[in-house]
Design an enzyme around this catalytic site. Structure first.
Site, PDB file in Angstrom:
ATOM      1  N   SER B  29       0.815  -1.218   0.000  1.00 44.51           N
ATOM      2  CA  SER B  29       0.000   0.000   0.000  1.00 44.51           C
ATOM      3  C   SER B  29       0.847   1.265   0.000  1.00 44.51           C
ATOM      4  O   SER B  29       0.331   2.363  -0.144  1.00 44.51           O
ATOM      5  CB  SER B  29      -0.908   0.007   1.225  1.00 44.51           C
ATOM      6  OG  SER B  29      -1.690  -1.158   1.241  1.00 44.51           O
ATOM      7  N   CYS B  30       2.155   1.090   0.217  1.00 41.23           N
ATOM      8  CA  CYS B  30       3.063   2.233   0.139  1.00 41.23           C
ATOM      9  C   CYS B  30       3.206   2.649  -1.329  1.00 41.23           C
ATOM     10  O   CYS B  30       2.752   1.946  -2.226  1.00 41.23           O
ATOM     11  CB  CYS B  30       4.435   1.860   0.684  1.00 41.23           C
ATOM     12  SG  CYS B  30       4.456   1.460   2.437  1.00 41.23           S
ATOM     13  N   ILE B  31       3.845   3.796  -1.540  1.00 44.96           N
ATOM     14  CA  ILE B  31       4.065   4.279  -2.905  1.00 44.96           C
ATOM     15  C   ILE B  31       5.557   4.529  -3.127  1.00 44.96           C
ATOM     16  O   ILE B  31       6.226   5.084  -2.254  1.00 44.96           O
ATOM     17  CB  ILE B  31       3.319   5.618  -3.158  1.00 44.96           C
ATOM     18  CG1 ILE B  31       1.852   5.515  -2.759  1.00 44.96           C
ATOM     19  CG2 ILE B  31       3.503   6.074  -4.612  1.00 44.96           C
ATOM     20  CD1 ILE B  31       0.861   5.381  -3.855  1.00 44.96           C
ATOM     21  N   VAL B  48       7.140   6.065   0.253  1.00 43.39           N
ATOM     22  CA  VAL B  48       6.180   6.802   1.077  1.00 43.39           C
ATOM     23  C   VAL B  48       5.186   5.863   1.767  1.00 43.39           C
ATOM     24  O   VAL B  48       4.682   4.925   1.150  1.00 43.39           O
ATOM     25  CB  VAL B  48       5.406   7.799   0.177  1.00 43.39           C
ATOM     26  CG1 VAL B  48       4.234   8.399   0.910  1.00 43.39           C
ATOM     27  CG2 VAL B  48       6.332   8.887  -0.346  1.00 43.39           C
ATOM     28  N   GLY B  92       0.487   1.573  -3.944  1.00 46.08           N
ATOM     29  CA  GLY B  92      -0.872   1.952  -3.547  1.00 46.08           C
ATOM     30  C   GLY B  92      -1.898   0.850  -3.682  1.00 46.08           C
ATOM     31  O   GLY B  92      -3.083   1.105  -3.917  1.00 46.08           O
TER      32      GLY B  92
END
Lengths: 209, 158
Positions: B29-31, B48, B92
């Site tokens: 789910s991080c970018i 991120v 994401g």
């Protein structure tokens, strides 16, 4: 009240959490034994507070194929539980439980209906074993959400809970448990992520504040 | 010989060495945000975790709204020219299905990254965002291409 973080815990508090890990793993081994009709033993779990970025390495690296079972915890405290095991170990459990009916590695990777319902059931039993240990030990009334299952790379599976923790801490509590059934050794990783303020509730209930 | 440099959670890396490949393994789910100056061949990547900066936290690279400007100044410091810089983003994903609001963090991260790029007027040249699969991403400093690999799928090149 100041916020207690995993990295602040003293030896006695860690021991109390470890004891919950022990009993949870014991419950899980008993539940597995009942399911397979054979004795399943477990080894004393390893309880560690580790930096967030090292979590995927503990699971065999960020690209290791793993199964993750997520449960939201609510009731007297709120938080998250993530139970993770490698696909190879998930396959071993399936074979012990289902014999020739066990799904193949590909079926697990694709999470077809058989694999996802079997894994959902196993994940549910194991995770709720830990949660009921926590509830029994603390005397707190706890509920959990319907388990969500995912199969993917370790890094991708754990980053959701690491994101949650990272809002207030850079450490995670990881409980590693090995289940032993005859020659098979199956390692499960259990992560407990209390929301802000919930770790204090656990410590208070345990009388180790 | 290409040199792979892993960018950990809430970390960033900048390079002007064409041999370097900046990467994130097992992105959920991080970018991963990549900024690139194609003229001077300078690239930077940040990993991120969350959409918005939380007061009191010191690491700007953890949050989309502070990480994008921080990465921009980091690659400018190495010599990248603002007018050349373009962006590519990936990650994401929604790894678990269910109603828990925690699961929507991937989408919120993506929205916040796009917003941050827009407010800095950095053109978004490519994205592979969302879905329910994890990714490993590889950003080549030599030509600015971003390779995205998901489990059991072919490589996508942005």
């Amino acid at each position: 009240m100041t916020m207690v973080l995993f990295e602040d815990l003293n030896e006695m508090q860690l021991d109390a959490l470890k004891e919950i890990g022990n009993i949870g793993a014991g419950n899980a081994a008993t539940a597995l034994s009942k399911m397979v009709g054979k004795r399943v033993n477990m080894e004393v779990p390893l309880v560690r507070v580790i930096p967030l970025k090292e979590v995927p390495d503990w699971l065999g690296g960020p690209e290791k194929e793993v199964l993750g079972v997520y449960l939201g915890v609510f009731g007297a405290l709120t938080g998250h539980i993530l139970f993770v095991m490698t696909i190879d170990d998930a396959l071993k459990i399936m074979r012990i439980l289902l014999g020739d009916m066990a799904p193949s590695r590909d079926q697990i990777l694709e999470m077809d209906e058989l694999a996802s319902s079997a894994m959902g059931e196993i994940g549910n039993i194991l995770s709720s074993s830990y949660l009921s240990a926590l509830a029994d030990f603390t005397g707190l009334h706890l509920n959990h959400s319907v388990p969500s299952i995912a199969v993917d790379m370790a890094g991708a599976i754990v980053d959701i809970v690491l994101i949650e923790i990272s809002q207030h801490s850079d450490y995670a509590l990881l409980i590693e448990t090995v289940f032993v059934e005859e020659e098979d050794r199956i390692t499960g990783y259990f992560m407990l992520i209390p929301d802000t303020g919930s770790l204090e509730i656990i410590l208070q209930a345990l009388g180790v504040v | 010989m290409a040199r792979k440099i892993t960018v950990g959670m809430a970390e960033y890396r900048v390079s002007n060495d064409p041999e370097d490949v900046l990467c994130i393994l097992g992105l959920g789910s991080c970018i991963g945000v990549c900024l690139y100056d194609p003229v001077r061949r300078i690239g930077g990547m940040v990993h991120v975790l969350l959409p918005e900066h939380i007061p009191g936290q010191s690491n700007p690279f953890k949050f989309a709204d502070t990480a994008v400007p921080a990465l921009l100044s980091a690659i400018e410091k190495v010599g990248a020219s603002r007018k050349n810089i373009v962006a590519k983003i990936s990650g994401g994903a929604k790894m678990f299905s269910g109603a828990d609001t925690l699961f929507d963090i991937g989408k919120r991260n993506a929205d916040a990254v796009r917003e941050a790029l827009k407010s800095l007027e950095i053109p978004l040249k490519g994205e592979d965002i969302g879905g329910n699969r994890g990714r490993s991403i590889f950003f080549y400093v030599a030509d600015g291409r971003l390779e995205v690999k998901a489990l059991g799928k072919d490589v996508t090149v942005l």
